[in-house]
Enzyme design. Structure first.
Site, mmCIF file in Angstrom:
data_model
loop_
_atom_site.group_PDB
_atom_site.id
_atom_site.type_symbol
_atom_site.label_atom_id
_atom_site.label_comp_id
_atom_site.label_asym_id
_atom_site.label_seq_id
_atom_site.Cartn_x
_atom_site.Cartn_y
_atom_site.Cartn_z
ATOM 1 N N HIS A 560 0.816 -0.835 0.751
ATOM 2 C CA HIS A 560 -0.490 0.444 -0.142
ATOM 3 C C HIS A 560 1.242 1.076 0.425
ATOM 4 O O HIS A 560 0.797 2.235 -0.458
ATOM 5 C CB HIS A 560 -0.932 0.124 1.460
ATOM 6 C CG HIS A 560 -1.907 0.977 1.567
ATOM 7 N ND1 HIS A 560 -2.844 1.362 0.381
ATOM 8 C CD2 HIS A 560 -1.408 2.687 2.240
ATOM 9 C CE1 HIS A 560 -3.115 3.003 1.000
ATOM 10 N NE2 HIS A 560 -2.686 3.140 1.514
ATOM 11 N N GLU A 561 2.067 1.044 0.760
ATOM 12 C CA GLU A 561 3.067 2.609 0.940
ATOM 13 C C GLU A 561 3.659 2.591 -0.099
ATOM 14 O O GLU A 561 3.588 3.638 -0.655
ATOM 15 C CB GLU A 561 3.638 2.598 2.304
ATOM 16 C CG GLU A 561 2.814 2.178 3.374
ATOM 17 C CD GLU A 561 2.229 3.789 3.719
ATOM 18 O OE1 GLU A 561 2.123 5.325 3.234
ATOM 19 O OE2 GLU A 561 0.702 3.569 4.528
ATOM 20 N N HIS A 564 1.863 4.744 -2.697
ATOM 21 C CA HIS A 564 2.403 5.831 -3.097
ATOM 22 C C HIS A 564 3.396 6.611 -3.746
ATOM 23 O O HIS A 564 3.947 7.606 -4.712
ATOM 24 C CB HIS A 564 1.843 6.381 -0.959
ATOM 25 C CG HIS A 564 0.597 6.572 -0.958
ATOM 26 N ND1 HIS A 564 -0.347 6.986 -1.178
ATOM 27 C CD2 HIS A 564 0.252 5.889 0.134
ATOM 28 C CE1 HIS A 564 -1.741 7.180 -0.351
ATOM 29 N NE2 HIS A 564 -1.031 6.248 0.863
ATOM 30 N N HIS A 692 -7.273 9.235 12.376
ATOM 31 C CA HIS A 692 -7.092 10.141 11.390
ATOM 32 C C HIS A 692 -8.004 11.173 12.033
ATOM 33 O O HIS A 692 -7.815 12.822 11.789
ATOM 34 C CB HIS A 692 -8.093 9.696 10.492
ATOM 35 C CG HIS A 692 -6.835 8.573 9.554
ATOM 36 N ND1 HIS A 692 -6.543 7.810 10.045
ATOM 37 C CD2 HIS A 692 -6.400 8.252 8.340
ATOM 38 C CE1 HIS A 692 -5.477 6.668 9.286
ATOM 39 N NE2 HIS A 692 -5.188 7.589 8.413
HETATM 40 ZN ZN LIG Z 1 -2.110 5.031 2.179
#
Ligand SMILES: [Zn+2]
Length: 889
Positions: A560-561, A564, A692
């Site tokens: 996932h990272e 990015h 978050h």
């Molecule tokens: Zn992310």
């Protein structure tokens, strides 16, 4: 209900008055707090002048079409009645006055011209010539370099001609008496016909000279501005990111001070740039790309608020994250990891409840008052950027015509998915009540949040061991395989990199391996362990900060990272304004779309993490696999939806500190079917127990990302021939895009675009459609949905849930108590009048809970009270009796 109506109206009047007074004093404070510029004009005067110029300019040209002919007409006839109104307001502002005087002269001349027109065909000729010449000017559109030299030439030419005029002056003066007024006018017309184009040519240099530029000139000016500004933007972003990284990697006072300084510097820069950007009349520019860049730069973000408040805002964010990262519960030194670990592994309901309660006590509860202040400052920033509130500013990232478009879109997508979620929910709840007993898990109610294997109930994969559809069919044991094969954190990232490279995407640049933190540093130092990917905006430095352990979870997060980082690398050549995903969901979706392939047994076999003996392709193994995907991906969607639904309502003011927690649990129960382990109150602040929320990161992107992820997967799998809707041997869920370079080409195309195009265009590239659609997710999990439906029917599960029937969270606070007392008095008087004694008794019982009064009566009174409180607070309350299933969507 006359009394309560009167009371209600008075209350609304009071609130409105208070709001007005508050906003006025805030504005006054803002204006008086503004710093003075060195020129002696207050900063505000300068800003006001610019604002008026801009307003006037947009007033004239903003709504028009961009053709230069229209613009010429606009510039030619500068002042009309409405304009005078604006000019009148700004009589102390020099540029407008000069502008008005000029325009007055021209209007007068226009009038005289029309009188002279019949007698002076020569003038008409001249004028026609002017009109003819002007379009020619516009047609030419020379390059910047050509234009620059032309401007330079014209400048010297103008200077020469001025000299010539000065020499000729005596002649003209002598000739005064020989010319009639009409002749003078003719002379003046000729002069203007010659001079005006030259004047206009020279204008683009003067940014503040609002009125004499053609759209082309504005565009050139804007291009020059961007060419100068873009490298500076990247540099500022670089310094800010470096300071933030240093603090995240080593959370010391010194690093925090440095980060504060970098933020302050960046805000100052952004303000100056913002002021300049907003001088450009975007609406008259014909170049859509230029308009887009300027529009993206036109919002100032939180830097719009005055320095003092900005400093406070940043402090609050740091403080909330500090609480989150380092809050200590009981004697635990690492609450986040320890308590999350308990949630993930324990099957002792008391221990789970304790860990859940402890975490919510040491995180969210401690930031409650900070959060209210954060909301106030966020809204102040949004309003200074011309948004109604911070939710509108957050949603503006999706560039939809109406603020509510994305919430509506998300509601539509959730409606598509909800039937599948309800089946999963009912099945998992059954497994839980079978395990923990119906006294802990009510078969007809929401699932207690502490039993879901995850602190936030957002991913349920830790329940696999008790809920596997076919427990006798072995499932891939990836964590064990990783450990057995001696994987390290670095090795997991290398395998992730290899996947991207197999698609002909980018390898990680050398600085990535040198600078990233891929596991928790062994030295004792405080690190912000929340996984993150960083773009340092210098086109070469990209990093990941992740405290990985060797597990399937960390392995998937690594993909996932790294998704990015692929984004950062591929859009690094875009201007800084476009170095972001087409919308925030795109950034998140890239890495996740890869994990759909990585998780498939087919792929795990390819990379040696699963052997043929361990896994045999069968219906049962398939359902088991899809079930694990659903527990990881589908369960996140209602949670992601709830987090931002809650924050939108908070920013919009329909939810206040008085009912923060109450509304939170109302939404969690409504959408997720999850209830707290015990009654909550407004002393607590459970939303703050999520990173978050504490870190000011919008969350709806994860909802959108999950939708996009399956949509992208379906399209790419079709393109590479791994999936065929008409071929049962090629179902969507068994597709693996590993080594399929055609899929890589699509990903490359969409990532390279950055945000240079509106997101529906990017969506078209990667999915073949401009619309978001949850049907791909539904299709992926279709065999599981069929299996769950049959299974739930067999056991007679309730699909959905009834409301708990009692408040899981109560609205508290002194304000609520006062409202409650007033309500009670109003009810008393009203009921006295109507002699409804029974209801009166019940109302009294609700005020003083008494076991001897029947529950149904208590509920009745409670419902009345809730409706009253709803009217007072303008929001839903927790104590609705039974979920209205139709109203959910
Ligand atoms: Zn992310």
């Amino acid at each position: 209900m006359i009394i309560s109506n009167v009371y209600y109206n008075a209350l609304i009047f009071g609130v409105a008055t208070l709001t007005f007074v508050e906003s006025t004093s805030m504005r006054t404070k803002y204006l008086t707090d503004k710093p003075q510029s060195s020129s002696g004009d207050s900063q505000y005067d300068v800003e006001a002048r610019f604002a008026l110029e801009k307003m006037a300019q947009e007033f004239y040209f903003g709504a028009r079409d961009n053709s230069s002919e229209e613009w010429q007409r606009g510039t030619g006839r500068f002042i009309n009645k409405e304009r005078l109104d604006i000019a009148e307001e700004s009589k102390n502002l020099m540029p407008i006055v000069v502008w008005q005087e000029k325009a007055d002269e021209k209007t007068k001349m226009d009038e005289e011209e029309s009188n002279m027109a019949e007698d002076k065909p020569k003038i008409v000729k001249e004028k026609n010539k002017m009109v003819e010449d002007k379009p020619k000017m516009n047609e030419e559109k020379p390059s910047m370099a050509e234009r620059k030299s032309k401007i330079a030439k014209d400048k010297s030419k103008t200077a020469k001609e001025k000299m010539k005029m000065v020499k000729e002056k005596p002649k003209t003066v002598k000739g005064v008496n020989l010319k009639s007024p009409a002749m003078w006018q003719e002379e003046a017309m000729r002069f203007l016909a010659e001079e005006e184009p030259k004047m206009a040519e020279e204008k683009p240099k003067i940014v503040k000279g609002v009125n004499l530029k053609s759209p082309e000139m504005w565009q050139e000016e804007a291009m020059r501005f961007l060419a100068e500004e873009e490298p500076k933007m990247a540099e500022e972003a670089n310094l800010k990111a470096l300071a933030a990284w240093n603090y995240a990697a080593r959370m010391t006072k010194k690093n925090k001070d440095k980060m504060d300084a970098a933020n302050a510097r960046s805000s100052t820069y952004e303000r100056v740039q913002h002021e300049r950007v907003n001088l450009f009349p975007r609406s008259i520019m014909s170049d859509p790309d230029l308009r887009r860049k300027l529009k993206k730069m036109s919002s100032l973000g939180i830097s719009a608020i005055p320095d003092e408040q900005l400093l406070r805002f940043n402090d609050i964010l740091v403080e909330m994250q500090d609480i989150y990262v380092s809050g200590k519960g009981c004697s635990y030194t690492e609450p986040t990891q320890y308590l999350n670990g308990v949630l993930a592994s324990s099957q002792n309901p008391e221990e789970l409840k304790h860990a859940w309660l402890e975490w919510h006590r040491v995180s969210g509860q401690r930031m409650r008052s900070l959060y209210a202040e954060y909301v106030e400052l966020s809204n102040m920033g949004a309003r200074l950027n011309n948004y109604t509130d911070a939710s509108a500013q957050w949603l503006s990232l999706y560039e939809s015509p109406e603020v509510q478009d994305i919430p509506k879109e998300v509601a539509r997508l959730w409606k598509q998915l909800r039937p599948l979620y309800l089946q999963l929910h009912a099945y998992v709840r059954r497994k839980l009540y079978l395990k923990y007993g119906v006294s802990i898990v009510d078969p007809r109610r929401g699932i207690p949040a502490h039993l879901l294997g995850n602190m936030w109930g957002q991913i349920w994969d830790n329940l696999l061991n008790i809920s596997q559809p076919f427990p006798d069919t072995p499932s891939p044991k990836v964590t064990e395989a990783l450990k057995q094969q001696g994987f390290t954190s670095r090795k997991m990232f290398q395998v992730a990199e290899e996947f991207f490279v197999s698609l002909n995407l980018s390898a990680m640049p050398p600085l990535f391996w040198r600078n990233s933190i891929l596991e928790k540093p062994t030295k004792r130092r405080r690190v912000n362990c929340h996984s993150s990917a960083w773009d340092f905006m210098d086109r070469k430095d990209f990093r990941i900060l992740q405290c990985s352990d060797v597990s399937l979870r960390s392995f998937l997060t690594a993909h996932h990272e790294m998704g990015h980082i692929e984004n950062f690398v591929l859009y690094k050549d875009q201007p800084p304004t476009y170095r972001e995903g087409a919308n925030p969901g795109f950034d998140e979706a890239i890495g996740d779309v890869i994990t759909l392939s990585v998780m498939s047994p087919k792929h795990l076999k390819k990379i040696g993490l699963l052997s043929d003996d361990e896994h045999v392709e069968s219906y049962e193994s398939n359902i088991n696999h899809l079930f694990s995907v659903a527990l990881r991906k589908l369960t996140l969607l209602p949670f992601a939806y709830v987090i931002d639904l809650w924050r939108w309502a908070v920013f919009q003011g329909s939810v206040t500190p008085r009912n923060y927690n109450c509304h939170w649990w109302y939404l969690r129960e409504k959408y997720q079917g999850v209830v707290p382990p015990e009654k909550r109150s407004e002393e607590q602040f459970d939303p703050g127990s999520k990173f978050h929320v504490a870190a000011n990161v919008p969350y709806i992107r994860y909802f959108i990302s999950a939708i996009l992820e399956f949509q992208m997967h379906r399209h790419m799998c079709k393109v590479v021939g791994e999936y065929d809707p008409n071929d049962t041997r090629k179902p969507l869920h068994s597709c693996d895009i590993y080594q399929k370079q055609q899929a890589g080409t699509l990903l490359r195309r969409v990532m390279s675009m950055g945000s240079s195009q509106p997101w529906p265009e990017a969506l078209k590239v990667i999915t073949g459609s401009r619309c978001m659609d949850a049907s791909a997710l539904r299709e992926y999990l279709l065999p599981l949905e069929h299996w769950l439906t049959v299974e739930n029917e067999k056991t007679g599960e309730l699909i959905g849930w009834e409301h708990t029937g009692e408040d899981r969270a109560t609205s508290g606070g002194s304000g609520m108590t006062v409202a409650f007392i007033i309500f009670a008095v109003a009810t008393f008087l009203h009921l006295w009048e109507s002699q409804c004694w029974q209801l009166l008794t019940a109302a009294w019982s609700a005020l003083r809970p008494n076991e001897s009064v029947s529950p149904s009566l208590r509920h009745l009174v409670h419902t009345v009270e809730v409706q009253m409180l709803d009217r007072l607070t303008g929001s839903k309350n927790c104590s609705h009796l039974v979920m209205d299933q139709d109203a959910i969507n």
